[in-house]
Design an enzyme around this catalytic site. Structure first.
Site, PDB file in Angstrom:
ATOM      1  N   ASP A 117      56.074  13.486  33.526  1.00 15.66           N
ATOM      2  CA  ASP A 117      55.933  13.503  34.988  1.00 15.66           C
ATOM      3  C   ASP A 117      57.275  13.226  35.663  1.00 15.66           C
ATOM      4  O   ASP A 117      58.258  12.863  35.003  1.00 15.66           O
ATOM      5  CB  ASP A 117      54.874  12.499  35.457  1.00 15.66           C
ATOM      6  CG  ASP A 117      55.033  11.114  34.824  1.00 15.66           C
ATOM      7  OD1 ASP A 117      56.077  10.849  34.206  1.00 15.66           O
ATOM      8  OD2 ASP A 117      54.115  10.291  34.963  1.00 15.66           O
TER       9      ASP A 117
ATOM     10  N   ASN B 246      45.549   0.952  37.024  1.00 14.24           N
ATOM     11  CA  ASN B 246      44.344   1.573  37.585  1.00 14.24           C
ATOM     12  C   ASN B 246      43.802   2.684  36.680  1.00 14.24           C
ATOM     13  O   ASN B 246      42.975   3.481  37.101  1.00 14.24           O
ATOM     14  CB  ASN B 246      44.627   2.117  38.993  1.00 14.24           C
ATOM     15  CG  ASN B 246      45.658   3.251  38.983  1.00 14.24           C
ATOM     16  OD1 ASN B 246      46.218   3.565  37.939  1.00 14.24           O
ATOM     17  ND2 ASN B 246      45.899   3.840  40.142  1.00 14.24           N
TER      18      ASN B 246
ATOM     19  N   GLU C 181      45.970  10.098  38.838  1.00 21.21           N
ATOM     20  CA  GLU C 181      45.361   8.940  39.487  1.00 21.21           C
ATOM     21  C   GLU C 181      43.836   9.007  39.381  1.00 21.21           C
ATOM     22  O   GLU C 181      43.275  10.071  39.087  1.00 21.21           O
ATOM     23  CB  GLU C 181      45.781   8.907  40.962  1.00 21.21           C
ATOM     24  CG  GLU C 181      47.284   8.734  41.182  1.00 21.21           C
ATOM     25  CD  GLU C 181      47.763   7.290  41.010  1.00 21.21           C
ATOM     26  OE1 GLU C 181      47.161   6.529  40.231  1.00 21.21           O
ATOM     27  OE2 GLU C 181      48.759   6.929  41.668  1.00 21.21           O
TER      28      GLU C 181
ATOM     29  N   HIS D 120      45.548   5.186  35.388  1.00 13.50           N
ATOM     30  CA  HIS D 120      46.213   6.496  35.448  1.00 13.50           C
ATOM     31  C   HIS D 120      46.994   6.760  34.161  1.00 13.50           C
ATOM     32  O   HIS D 120      47.437   5.846  33.483  1.00 13.50           O
ATOM     33  CB  HIS D 120      47.078   6.641  36.707  1.00 13.50           C
ATOM     34  CG  HIS D 120      48.399   5.943  36.704  1.00 13.50           C
ATOM     35  ND1 HIS D 120      48.832   5.168  37.749  1.00 13.50           N
ATOM     36  CD2 HIS D 120      49.411   5.910  35.790  1.00 13.50           C
ATOM     37  CE1 HIS D 120      50.041   4.713  37.471  1.00 13.50           C
ATOM     38  NE2 HIS D 120      50.415   5.139  36.296  1.00 13.50           N
TER      39      HIS D 120
HETATM   40  C1  GLP Z   1      54.015   5.124  35.583  1.00 16.55           C
HETATM   41  C2  GLP Z   1      54.171   6.415  34.775  1.00 16.55           C
HETATM   42  C3  GLP Z   1      53.284   6.400  33.590  1.00 16.55           C
HETATM   43  C4  GLP Z   1      53.351   5.059  32.918  1.00 16.55           C
HETATM   44  C5  GLP Z   1      52.706   4.029  33.789  1.00 16.55           C
HETATM   45  C6  GLP Z   1      52.818   2.612  33.246  1.00 16.55           C
HETATM   46  O1  GLP Z   1      53.513   5.306  36.820  1.00 16.55           O
HETATM   47  N1  GLP Z   1      53.932   7.606  35.519  1.00 16.55           N
HETATM   48  O2  GLP Z   1      53.659   7.424  32.716  1.00 16.55           O
HETATM   49  O3  GLP Z   1      52.657   5.081  31.719  1.00 16.55           O
HETATM   50  O4  GLP Z   1      53.178   4.095  35.091  1.00 16.55           O
HETATM   51  O5  GLP Z   1      54.075   2.085  33.504  1.00 16.55           O
HETATM   52  P1  GLP Z   1      54.590   0.699  32.892  1.00 16.55           P
HETATM   53  O6  GLP Z   1      54.895   0.987  31.480  1.00 16.55           O
HETATM   54  O7  GLP Z   1      55.820   0.376  33.703  1.00 16.55           O
HETATM   55  O8  GLP Z   1      53.505  -0.278  33.061  1.00 16.55           O
END
Ligand code: GLP
Length: 240
Positions: free
Chosen positions: A67, A133, A140, A135
């Site tokens: 992404d 949440n 989302e 995602h």
């Molecule tokens: C982000 C990314 C995800 C990631 C998630 C968790 O928004 N788009 O790919 O897995 O959040 O992030 P973190 O590892 O900082 O908790």
């Protein structure tokens, strides 16, 4: 879904980095999907250490980003492109041309990206984190199980969780592989670490195909491995 409950965060990170390295050694022309976020920083660091020790030939490997934010100038320090250059491309000694970034500045960015993944023969191993949440990528809550790569409006929860990534520009949208796109990958590895992920992991374990927690759609994938550290696993009972 296979669950690996590690004894420590270090062990969880070690397991995931080993799984990636094994894939790259087994098939040097592997196509790997890369995730970002805080969770993946130590994974890429450990992988870089293992690569410098074992020296596999990574010339044929290719990587797709999961992404990217929209509305950030190219190479902005908050972009996932910058993250992956800093934490992955440079430490592993890769060429930038070995990583495909979502073409966020092009009209039909989503369609182009889907086609690019197909043209390369699909993703062998997709690495995933999970949002608090539920995602995955930026799919989302409310995302459909068969969703494709598309532009998604970021939820207030996601903006709050990621706020330390932003400087002067706070993106409102991102381009993300869809849940359907992710499920087309031949293997999925999700890593969750830390107490902040304990509730969503409990929810994930106990629910199936639940639109309010898009990660639950992945449980029907035949090769989905969930790796947890003790904090992320602290609200589930792995003995039942
Ligand atoms: C982000 C990314 C995800 C990631 C998630 C968790 O928004 N788009 O790919 O897995 O959040 O992030 P973190 O590892 O900082 O908790």
């Amino acid at each position: 879904m296979k669950i690996i409950s590690a004894h420590s965060t270090i062990e969880a990170v070690d397991i995931v980095s080993s799984l990636i390295l094994e894939k790259l050694i087994e098939r040097p022309s592997s196509i790997i999907g890369l995730a970002t976020g805080k969770t993946m920083v130590p994974v890429y660091s450990k992988l870089a250490t293992k690569v410098s020790e074992t020296k596999p030939n990574l010339d044929q490997a290719f990587f797709f980003m999961l992404d990217e934010y929209l509305g950030l100038p190219l190479n902005h320090s908050s972009s996932f492109r910058s993250y992956i250059k800093k934490h992955f491309i440079l430490p592993l000694g890769l060429r930038e041309s070995q990583v495909s970034f979502p073409p966020v500045d092009e009209g039909d960015a989503a369609g182009i990206y889907e086609q690019d993944i197909k043209r390369k023969g699909g993703i062998d191993l997709q690495l995933l984190g999970i949002g608090q949440n539920g995602h995955v990528g930026f799919n989302e809550p409310g995302s459909a199980a068969d969703s494709k790569t598309r532009i998604i409006q970021l939820s207030p929860e996601t903006l709050e969780a990621n706020k330390d990534q932003f400087k002067e520009i706070v993106p409102s949208h991102a381009l993300s592989m869809g849940i359907g796109t992710i499920k087309e990958s031949r293997q999925l590895i999700m890593l969750a670490t830390g107490k902040s992920k304990a509730d969503v992991i409990k929810y994930l374990i106990n629910h199936h195909d639940d639109p309010s927690c898009p990660a639950t759609y992945l449980k029907s994938h035949p090769h989905f491995t969930l790796v947890l550290d003790p904090d992320a696993a602290s609200k589930i009972n792995l003995n039942i």
